[in-house]
Design an enzyme around this catalytic site. Sequence first.
Site, mmCIF file in Angstrom:
data_model
loop_
_atom_site.group_PDB
_atom_site.id
_atom_site.type_symbol
_atom_site.label_atom_id
_atom_site.label_comp_id
_atom_site.label_asym_id
_atom_site.label_seq_id
_atom_site.Cartn_x
_atom_site.Cartn_y
_atom_site.Cartn_z
ATOM 1 N N LYS A 46 4.138 -19.412 11.088
ATOM 2 C CA LYS A 46 4.137 -20.152 9.829
ATOM 3 C C LYS A 46 5.530 -20.610 9.434
ATOM 4 O O LYS A 46 5.677 -21.307 8.436
ATOM 5 C CB LYS A 46 3.571 -19.254 8.714
ATOM 6 C CG LYS A 46 2.126 -18.818 8.927
ATOM 7 C CD LYS A 46 1.189 -19.967 8.629
ATOM 8 C CE LYS A 46 -0.249 -19.511 8.539
ATOM 9 N NZ LYS A 46 -1.179 -20.649 8.510
ATOM 10 N N ASP A 75 -3.126 -24.091 12.779
ATOM 11 C CA ASP A 75 -2.838 -25.178 11.817
ATOM 12 C C ASP A 75 -2.323 -26.490 12.408
ATOM 13 O O ASP A 75 -2.694 -27.550 11.936
ATOM 14 C CB ASP A 75 -1.753 -24.783 10.797
ATOM 15 C CG ASP A 75 -2.209 -23.749 9.819
ATOM 16 O OD1 ASP A 75 -3.359 -23.312 9.931
ATOM 17 O OD2 ASP A 75 -1.406 -23.386 8.959
ATOM 18 N N THR A 141 -0.781 -7.240 7.621
ATOM 19 C CA THR A 141 -0.284 -8.333 8.454
ATOM 20 C C THR A 141 -0.311 -9.674 7.723
ATOM 21 O O THR A 141 0.576 -10.491 7.877
ATOM 22 C CB THR A 141 -1.124 -8.434 9.740
ATOM 23 O OG1 THR A 141 -1.075 -7.171 10.391
ATOM 24 C CG2 THR A 141 -0.595 -9.505 10.666
ATOM 25 N N LYS A 142 -1.357 -9.897 6.959
ATOM 26 C CA LYS A 142 -1.454 -11.161 6.231
ATOM 27 C C LYS A 142 -1.601 -10.859 4.748
ATOM 28 O O LYS A 142 -2.545 -10.200 4.329
ATOM 29 C CB LYS A 142 -2.662 -11.948 6.729
ATOM 30 C CG LYS A 142 -2.803 -13.330 6.103
ATOM 31 C CD LYS A 142 -4.001 -14.073 6.690
ATOM 32 C CE LYS A 142 -4.189 -15.425 6.024
ATOM 33 N NZ LYS A 142 -5.345 -16.135 6.589
ATOM 34 N N VAL A 201 -4.114 -8.928 15.426
ATOM 35 C CA VAL A 201 -2.687 -9.238 15.461
ATOM 36 C C VAL A 201 -1.937 -7.956 15.806
ATOM 37 O O VAL A 201 -1.518 -7.733 16.945
ATOM 38 C CB VAL A 201 -2.175 -9.816 14.120
ATOM 39 C CG1 VAL A 201 -0.688 -10.122 14.223
ATOM 40 C CG2 VAL A 201 -2.946 -11.065 13.730
ATOM 41 N N SER A 202 -1.807 -7.072 14.800
ATOM 42 C CA SER A 202 -0.903 -5.940 14.972
ATOM 43 C C SER A 202 -1.357 -4.955 16.049
ATOM 44 O O SER A 202 -0.524 -4.309 16.682
ATOM 45 C CB SER A 202 -0.689 -5.225 13.638
ATOM 46 O OG SER A 202 -1.917 -4.905 13.042
ATOM 47 N N MET A 284 -15.638 26.107 7.077
ATOM 48 C CA MET A 284 -15.295 25.378 5.870
ATOM 49 C C MET A 284 -13.816 25.022 5.984
ATOM 50 O O MET A 284 -12.956 25.883 5.850
ATOM 51 C CB MET A 284 -15.544 26.252 4.623
ATOM 52 C CG MET A 284 -16.853 27.053 4.646
ATOM 53 S SD MET A 284 -18.336 26.079 4.952
ATOM 54 C CE MET A 284 -18.588 25.341 3.350
ATOM 55 N N LYS A 360 -26.212 10.602 2.365
ATOM 56 C CA LYS A 360 -27.217 11.195 1.480
ATOM 57 C C LYS A 360 -26.710 11.246 0.055
ATOM 58 O O LYS A 360 -25.561 11.608 -0.196
ATOM 59 C CB LYS A 360 -27.569 12.579 2.008
ATOM 60 C CG LYS A 360 -27.236 13.622 1.103
ATOM 61 C CD LYS A 360 -27.639 14.999 1.172
ATOM 62 C CE LYS A 360 -28.056 15.406 -0.217
ATOM 63 N NZ LYS A 360 -27.000 15.322 -1.226
ATOM 64 N N CYS A 440 -25.790 19.439 -2.275
ATOM 65 C CA CYS A 440 -24.691 19.624 -1.307
ATOM 66 C C CYS A 440 -25.146 20.451 -0.111
ATOM 67 O O CYS A 440 -24.801 20.159 1.046
ATOM 68 C CB CYS A 440 -23.508 20.332 -1.958
ATOM 69 S SG CYS A 440 -22.828 19.437 -3.369
HETATM 70 N N1 3NM Z 1 -6.203 -13.948 9.242
HETATM 71 P P1 3NM Z 1 -4.264 -7.504 11.881
HETATM 72 S S1 3NM Z 1 -6.479 -11.568 8.449
HETATM 73 C C1 3NM Z 1 -4.207 -13.886 10.709
HETATM 74 O O1 3NM Z 1 -8.710 -12.856 7.001
HETATM 75 C C2 3NM Z 1 -5.190 -13.251 9.847
HETATM 76 O O2 3NM Z 1 -8.410 -14.834 7.815
HETATM 77 C C3 3NM Z 1 -6.955 -13.185 8.484
HETATM 78 O O3 3NM Z 1 -3.966 -8.977 11.335
HETATM 79 C C4 3NM Z 1 -8.107 -13.659 7.696
HETATM 80 O O4 3NM Z 1 -5.089 -7.636 13.100
HETATM 81 C C5 3NM Z 1 -5.206 -11.892 9.527
HETATM 82 O O5 3NM Z 1 -2.885 -6.973 12.165
HETATM 83 C C6 3NM Z 1 -4.268 -10.851 9.995
HETATM 84 O O6 3NM Z 1 -4.915 -6.761 10.757
HETATM 85 C C7 3NM Z 1 -4.947 -9.835 10.880
HETATM 86 MG MG MG Z 2 -4.082 -21.437 8.380
#
Ligand code: 3NM
Ligand code: MG
Length: 514
Positions: A46, A75, A141-142, A201-202, A284, A360, A440
């Site tokens: 970007k 893009d 990441t984003k 991505v990551s 436990m 449950k 529980c």
């Molecule tokens: N687009 P990671 S989320 C580039 O939601 C991108 O459109 C997204 O990164 C969307 O795999 C994202 O590290 C980043 O979580 C994803």
């Molecule tokens: Mg875009």
Amino acid sequence: MAPPNVDYSLYLVTDSTPAILGDEDLVEVVKNAVAGGATIIQYRDKTSETADLVRIAKQLHEVTRAAGVPLLINDRIDVALAVGVEGVHIGQDDLDLKTARRVLGPDAIIGVTANSEEEAIIAAKDGADYLGLGTVFATTTKENTKSIIGTAGVQLILASLAEKGLDVKTVCIGGINALNVQRVLYQTASAQKQLDGVAVVSAIMAANDARQAASHLRELVRKPPPFAASSSKPALSQQVIRTKAPELIKRMAGKKPLCHNMTNLVVQNFAANVALAVGASPIMSNNGLEASDLAGLGGSLVINMGTVTPDMRDNYLKALAAYNAVGGPTLYDPVGAGATQQRRDGVKTLLAGGYFTVIKGNEGEVRTVAGATGFQQHGVDSGASQFSLDEKIQLVKATAAREHNVVLMTGATDVVSDGQRTLTVCNGHALLGEITGSGCTLGTTIASLLAVEREDPLLAAVTAILMYEIAGERAAVRDDVRGPGTFVPALIDELYRIRQESVQGNGNWAEAAK
Ligand code: 3NM
Ligand code: MG
């Protein structure tokens, strides 16, 4: 349209920011990722100047072409044209799809980001080759992703596309990694449509060894998770259950499976006693750090959210991941799920964090679970305060189908479903509502049975409900029971007695099933 044989299974989106790439060379990382098994690459940058974008894209294209893997540009249609790559990925705010198609031609691969059913349908109709569905899970990441839609949101979009007969390819994106990739593919799939792959991505770009990370992910996307259920199950008629329930309890008593309880402060002792009475071996432990050792012992896990502290969430997630990794059965009891913001958040975090074999809860808790994905559920009226039995059945069934697991809603009539088969149970006694921890410890009973009945979790759940509620009925009418105080030890005795009868081959107790 793009070539029909594009492999979307492991889609790598690049990131050149130091926070993700570190000091490594982008082209080298992509080269390693492709060698490890990434099947399609998107160059997403970007910030670089156009001249740099073109230069780097050319280098990337050499790498991907040599491997026969498509390269797309995020893009920038001008950059895609300049370099002659295989296609582009465009977001909702970027150049429109029709223009991109006109410029790049019919053979280009064009993908579009879609966050909702509407966006997905429009893009598919306009001729997108694939859709990137997300954001699945919160990711650093984003920034400013539109909304977190979870696996349930992805599933809804896939269902919409299938319903409209739109056979566009799909991947999902956002927070996908080696720990959750199999579950995401499993939980989003339906008979009608499933994802063609995952975009990360990551998980690759930030890994120490991109080649190894890619090769591990590639292996994981190709096979079902360890907890995947085999598809078709026998019908559970009254008659079948009356025969199988005592057999299953006998099997449990013979094995004494480990039942690992991460439970609240109130019921620790009671739950341990119930596990012992029904024939399991309780431990436990709320310490997530020892969960992977315990998960290796072949038992099951209960996560009971009755005491929520900030550090507990982390412990739960560690334990859940440990049991998921080995396919160990897991039960979630979202105690008080809708009561506070902490608990509502807890439900979302846990549902996003792993797979539960059984969930449950009472009506309010199951409703919170059903609506906990941040995605508007079809057919659930959040204004309604009380459900009819029919509505409960629909909600339980739909939630189980969505989660690909078993959901139990307890009440005067218990409703339990695996999404295909739905059963109701009318056993029990009012005194069960007068003591603490009956819900529980029913959870503990179910989990104990799950440990020995992995093929059919619904059978395990129904057996546990009957065992528990019939024990409650028997205890309530005993001469020595005069109220809630004397009821508790009598309940433990009767659970034990049902186990003993089952071990001796006397399954008559199950005739009381209603
Ligand atoms: N687009 P990671 S989320 C580039 O939601 C991108 O459109 C997204 O990164 C969307 O795999 C994202 O590290 C980043 O979580 C994803
Ligand atoms: Mg875009």
